[in-house]
Design a protein around this motif. Structure first.
Motif, PDB file in Angstrom:
ATOM      1  N   ILE A 270       0.894  -1.165  -0.110  1.00 45.08           N
ATOM      2  CA  ILE A 270      -0.114  -0.133   0.082  1.00 45.08           C
ATOM      3  C   ILE A 270       0.927   1.249   0.105  1.00 45.08           C
ATOM      4  N   GLU A 271       0.612   2.040  -0.838  1.00 49.39           N
ATOM      5  CA  GLU A 271       1.574   3.306  -1.254  1.00 49.39           C
ATOM      6  C   GLU A 271       0.445   4.642  -0.894  1.00 49.39           C
ATOM      7  N   SER A 272       0.851   5.482  -0.028  1.00 50.77           N
ATOM      8  CA  SER A 272      -0.166   6.666  -0.061  1.00 50.77           C
ATOM      9  C   SER A 272       0.745   8.060   0.687  1.00 50.77           C
ATOM     10  N   SER A 273       2.063   7.981   0.119  1.00 50.86           N
ATOM     11  CA  SER A 273       2.847   8.974   0.605  1.00 50.86           C
ATOM     12  C   SER A 273       2.588  10.676   0.181  1.00 50.86           C
ATOM     13  N   CYS A 274       1.889  10.598  -0.985  1.00 52.19           N
ATOM     14  CA  CYS A 274       1.664  12.034  -1.562  1.00 52.19           C
ATOM     15  C   CYS A 274       0.432  11.766  -2.132  1.00 52.19           C
ATOM     16  N   ASP A 275       0.287  12.045  -3.329  1.00 51.11           N
ATOM     17  CA  ASP A 275      -1.232  12.179  -3.915  1.00 51.11           C
ATOM     18  C   ASP A 275      -1.584  11.026  -4.875  1.00 51.11           C
ATOM     19  N   ASP A 276      -1.062   9.827  -4.808  1.00 53.43           N
ATOM     20  CA  ASP A 276      -1.115   8.792  -5.629  1.00 53.43           C
ATOM     21  C   ASP A 276      -1.516   7.723  -4.627  1.00 53.43           C
ATOM     22  N   THR A 277      -2.904   7.025  -4.644  1.00 50.09           N
ATOM     23  CA  THR A 277      -3.180   5.902  -3.983  1.00 50.09           C
ATOM     24  C   THR A 277      -3.005   4.874  -4.668  1.00 50.09           C
ATOM     25  N   SER A 278      -2.130   3.734  -4.278  1.00 52.02           N
ATOM     26  CA  SER A 278      -1.578   2.481  -5.095  1.00 52.02           C
ATOM     27  C   SER A 278      -1.765   1.445  -4.205  1.00 52.02           C
ATOM     28  N   ALA A 279      -2.089  -0.056  -4.717  1.00 53.09           N
ATOM     29  CA  ALA A 279      -2.000  -1.198  -3.942  1.00 53.09           C
ATOM     30  C   ALA A 279      -1.562  -1.920  -5.039  1.00 53.09           C
ATOM     31  N   ALA A 280      -0.711  -3.070  -4.547  1.00 59.32           N
ATOM     32  CA  ALA A 280       0.059  -4.063  -5.581  1.00 59.32           C
ATOM     33  C   ALA A 280       0.091  -5.371  -4.600  1.00 59.32           C
ATOM     34  N   VAL A 281      -0.156  -6.260  -5.485  1.00 60.52           N
ATOM     35  CA  VAL A 281       0.227  -7.787  -5.010  1.00 60.52           C
ATOM     36  C   VAL A 281       1.510  -8.381  -5.550  1.00 60.52           C
ATOM     37  N   ILE A 282       2.517  -8.905  -4.691  1.00 67.72           N
ATOM     38  CA  ILE A 282       3.424  -9.656  -5.293  1.00 67.72           C
ATOM     39  C   ILE A 282       3.742 -11.144  -4.800  1.00 67.72           C
ATOM     40  N   ARG A 283       3.670 -12.050  -5.293  1.00 64.33           N
ATOM     41  CA  ARG A 283       3.874 -13.422  -4.952  1.00 64.33           C
ATOM     42  C   ARG A 283       5.123 -13.882  -5.292  1.00 64.33           C
ATOM     43  N   ASP A 284       5.992 -14.259  -4.289  1.00 65.79           N
ATOM     44  CA  ASP A 284       7.503 -14.755  -4.313  1.00 65.79           C
ATOM     45  C   ASP A 284       8.150 -14.071  -5.251  1.00 65.79           C
ATOM     46  N   GLY A 285       7.840 -12.818  -5.148  1.00 69.29           N
ATOM     47  CA  GLY A 285       8.992 -11.593  -5.928  1.00 69.29           C
ATOM     48  C   GLY A 285       8.158 -11.345  -7.419  1.00 69.29           C
ATOM     49  N   ILE A 286       7.211 -12.094  -7.757  1.00 73.57           N
ATOM     50  CA  ILE A 286       6.566 -11.915  -8.998  1.00 73.57           C
ATOM     51  C   ILE A 286       5.235 -10.910  -8.856  1.00 73.57           C
ATOM     52  N   LEU A 287       5.192  -9.966  -9.610  1.00 72.22           N
ATOM     53  CA  LEU A 287       4.468  -8.996  -9.638  1.00 72.22           C
ATOM     54  C   LEU A 287       2.817  -9.507 -10.178  1.00 72.22           C
TER      55      LEU A 287
END
Length: 341
Positions: A11-28
């Motif tokens: 989860i990334e929310s440090s500035c003005d972009d709200t972002s979420a991502a899933v990584i499994r065993d290093g693969i996006l």
């Protein structure tokens, strides 16, 4: 899902972009970003508006990331979130959401340094055989708030060799663009115009800072004075010379960046150079770094543009490394606005 697989929600929310991502065993598996256009009319990010937008966006963004990854939330091993640096109000939204979700799922949380995330974005793989850097390597981290040369010995062992003593490269792009009357954010507009201009048309001040530190305040002042003096003679000067001004500004910033990068390569004798941060999306910088590495026989890592801006894929990647070391975050930890590598 195999029982020994590690699946991280970032989860990334440090500035003005709200972002979420899933990584499994290093693969996006997924990377979802919701940007905020509300700030354009103000010429910069308004913290209160940013935090309110994060509150509206975070649930649908996280839901979309999980769905696109083809998993359910019960498959998650841990939740990684950006703890800082950044805007406190924005960081609080991501931090609070991560804590609440982890408590509900009874899985650990992992705090990530936003700057570490940018450096480690080069380890995000879409396929198992994608290339990643070998340690140690140099990373030129360039964004609106940071210009740093970092020696990366390991995912958790980074040393800043040089940093800006005043303004960052991204700030120079944006503020010079503003004096030209270009919309916010100005960097992409400079990049587009520079492709059509003559980089030798104008000369601007270059700083003489010892060591590996950067300075861009003198360049900004020189650019402003050039426009001020020329406009006195011709009110349409900027409009007539936009492309050449942009190309000359971009070339000057590139020269400043590469001069210190070359010195850092000589000092460390590394064989690999990477760039990261929002300004690493600039076409001129990407080309210049690739050519610099080719001339010197170095391996260059130029990130996908999707991984240059603030994104949760890099947060999930940093969280994956920390998960393997069982480096988890306590629930009483709070966000921080400023920090270093």
């Amino acid at each position: 899902m195999a029982s020994d697989s590690v699946t991280i929600l970032g989860i990334e929310s440090s500035c003005d972009d709200t972002s979420a991502a899933v990584i499994r065993d290093g693969i996006l598996l997924s990377n979802v970003i919701a940007s905020q256009s509300v700030h354009e009319e103000y010429g910069g990010v308004v913290p209160e508006l940013a935090s309110r937008a994060h509150q509206q966006n975070i649930v649908p963004v996280v839901d979309a990331a999980i769905r696109r990854a083809g998993i359910c939330k019960e498959d998650l091993s841990a939740i990684a979130f950006t703890r800082g640096p950044g805007l406190l109000g924005s960081l609080l939204v991501g931090t609070s959401f991560a804590k609440g979700m982890s408590l509900g799922l009874r899985i650990p949380i992992i705090d990530v340094n936003h700057l570490h995330g940018h450096v480690l974005s080069h380890f995000v793989r879409r396929k198992a055989d994608d290339r990643v850097p070998e340690f140690p390597f140099l990373c030129l981290l360039i964004s609106g708030g940071n210009s740093q040369i970092i020696l990366v010995r390991a995912y958790n062992d980074m040393e800043i060799l040089g940093r800006t003593i005043d303004d960052a490269a991204g700030e120079a792009f944006d503020k010079c663009a503003k004096t030209m009357g270009l919309p916010y954010p100005g960097g992409p507009h400079i990049d587009r115009l520079a492709a059509e201009g003559d980089a030798r048309a104008f000369r601007f001040a270059r700083p003489h800072i010892p060591g590996l530190d950067y300075s861009f305040s003198g360049l900004k002042t020189s650019f402003l004075y050039t426009l001020r003096d020329a406009i006195r003679l011709d009110a349409d000067f900027v409009e007539k010379n936009k492309a050449d001004l942009a190309a000359s500004l971009q070339a000057t910033i590139i020269d400043i960046l590469l001069d210190k990068l070359a010195k850092a390569v000589d000092l460390t004798c590394v064989n690999t150079v990477a760039i990261g941060g929002g300004v690493s999306a600039n076409s001129g910088i990407r080309t210049a770094v690739a050519e610099f590495c080719e001339r010197r026989g170095l391996t260059a890592f130029i990130p996908e543009r999707a991984f240059t801006t603030d994104n949760a894929a890099m947060v999930a990647m940093a969280g994956y490394f920390k998960y393997l070391d069982r480096d988890f975050c306590a629930y009483d930890e709070v966000p921080y606005a400023r920090t270093s590598i």
